[in-house]
Design an enzyme around this catalytic site. Sequence first.
Site, PDB file in Angstrom:
ATOM      1  N   CYS A 105       0.828  -1.201   0.000  1.00  0.00           N
ATOM      2  CA  CYS A 105       0.000   0.000   0.000  1.00  0.00           C
ATOM      3  C   CYS A 105       0.865   1.255   0.000  1.00  0.00           C
ATOM      4  O   CYS A 105       1.456   1.619  -1.019  1.00  0.00           O
ATOM      5  CB  CYS A 105      -0.980  -0.053   1.173  1.00  0.00           C
ATOM      6  SG  CYS A 105      -2.351   1.114   1.045  1.00  0.00           S
ATOM      7  N   HIS A 199      -2.970  -5.424   0.852  1.00  0.00           N
ATOM      8  CA  HIS A 199      -2.334  -5.749   2.130  1.00  0.00           C
ATOM      9  C   HIS A 199      -2.313  -7.260   2.384  1.00  0.00           C
ATOM     10  O   HIS A 199      -3.134  -7.773   3.148  1.00  0.00           O
ATOM     11  CB  HIS A 199      -3.080  -5.069   3.283  1.00  0.00           C
ATOM     12  CG  HIS A 199      -2.850  -3.604   3.400  1.00  0.00           C
ATOM     13  ND1 HIS A 199      -1.744  -3.069   4.027  1.00  0.00           N
ATOM     14  CD2 HIS A 199      -3.600  -2.563   2.979  1.00  0.00           C
ATOM     15  CE1 HIS A 199      -1.809  -1.757   3.999  1.00  0.00           C
ATOM     16  NE2 HIS A 199      -2.923  -1.407   3.352  1.00  0.00           N
ATOM     17  N   GLU A 201      -0.418  -8.758   4.256  1.00  0.00           N
ATOM     18  CA  GLU A 201      -0.029  -8.960   5.663  1.00  0.00           C
ATOM     19  C   GLU A 201      -1.197  -8.829   6.631  1.00  0.00           C
ATOM     20  O   GLU A 201      -1.093  -9.245   7.795  1.00  0.00           O
ATOM     21  CB  GLU A 201       1.077  -7.966   6.058  1.00  0.00           C
ATOM     22  CG  GLU A 201       0.612  -6.547   6.355  1.00  0.00           C
ATOM     23  CD  GLU A 201       0.350  -5.683   5.135  1.00  0.00           C
ATOM     24  OE1 GLU A 201       0.138  -4.473   5.314  1.00  0.00           O
ATOM     25  OE2 GLU A 201       0.359  -6.211   3.997  1.00  0.00           O
TER      26      GLU A 201
END
Length: 287
Positions: A105, A199, A201
Site C-alpha cells: 500500500c 495488504h 499482511e
Amino acid sequence: MALRFLIVEGNTRPEREKHKRSFGTAYSESYAAAVAPHAPGAIFDFAYPADAGANLPDGGGLSGYDGVFLTGSALNLYDMTPEVTRQIELMRAVYASGTPAFGSCWGIQVGAAAAGGSVAKNPAGREIGFARRITLTETGRAHPMLAGRPLAFDAPAVHLDIVETPPCETTILAANRMAGVQAAEIRHEGGVFWGVQYHPEFSLGELAAILSRYGERLVREGFCADLDAARAYVEDIRALHEDPSRADLAWRHGLDDEVLVPARRTREIANFIAAAVVPTKAARGRA
C-alpha cells in the site's frame, strides 16, 4: 543463519497508538507477525521515519539486513511533509544499499516515489475492505512474487491513493479496475523493490479493527447505508477471522481461500523471502 529484517513503519506515533488501542499492536509489529511464519527464527528491527529525530539506519546499516519491509500508512505521499520526505529518503538509501525490499500500500507508493514515480489520489475513489479481481499481467503470470496466485484474486485493501506514474524501471505485475498498479517490481540505483497496493499482511482481525474506525466514512462514501450496516460488516469480517470455516459469511462477502487461508493470503511475502531475500543473502556470502 537466521534472516534479519527491518520493518519500516510508515505511520506517525499518534496513528501507531490509535492502531494499538483498536488492535493491540502497531502495524509494524503485526507485519512482523505475518512475516515470521515464512522465516522461522528471523530477527526483526523496527524503524519509525515519520517521527522527528528517529534513529534511522544509514547505507552501511541497511546493507546489514537481508530484507526490508515497508508497512502501510495513514499519510498521503503527495503532501510532502517532513514525515513523508524522510521516508522517501530512507527508501532511496535502501535502493542504494542493494538490500531487497517489499512494501504494501503506502509501501509501494514510497517505493515508486523514491525511484522517480508519482502518487495521486485515486480518481476512482477509495478501495476498502477487499481489492476485487486483482488480475495478473502477462509478465506477472511468470514473476516469482505472484507464484501460486490464480490469474485473478481478491485481497485485503484500504487505500485512497495510487501510483499514478510508475518509475522508469517498473514492471507492472497486476492491476484491477480500481488501480492500474496493484503489484509491481521496481529497479532503481542497483536495488530491487517488490510491492503491492493491497495488504497481504493483514489478518481479517486486523482489517476489522481498521474498518471499525471507518464507520462514518463508509456511510458518507456510499459503502454502507448507515452506521448499523457498517458495524454489521465489520462484525462479519471479525467473525470470519475467528472462524474462517463460516461458509455463510464467506459466501455473503464473496471471499475464498485466497483471503481466508493465511498461507495463501500472505503468498507474496513468502515468495519475496524465497526468491529475493534468500538468494541475495547467499550472493553476499551470508548463507
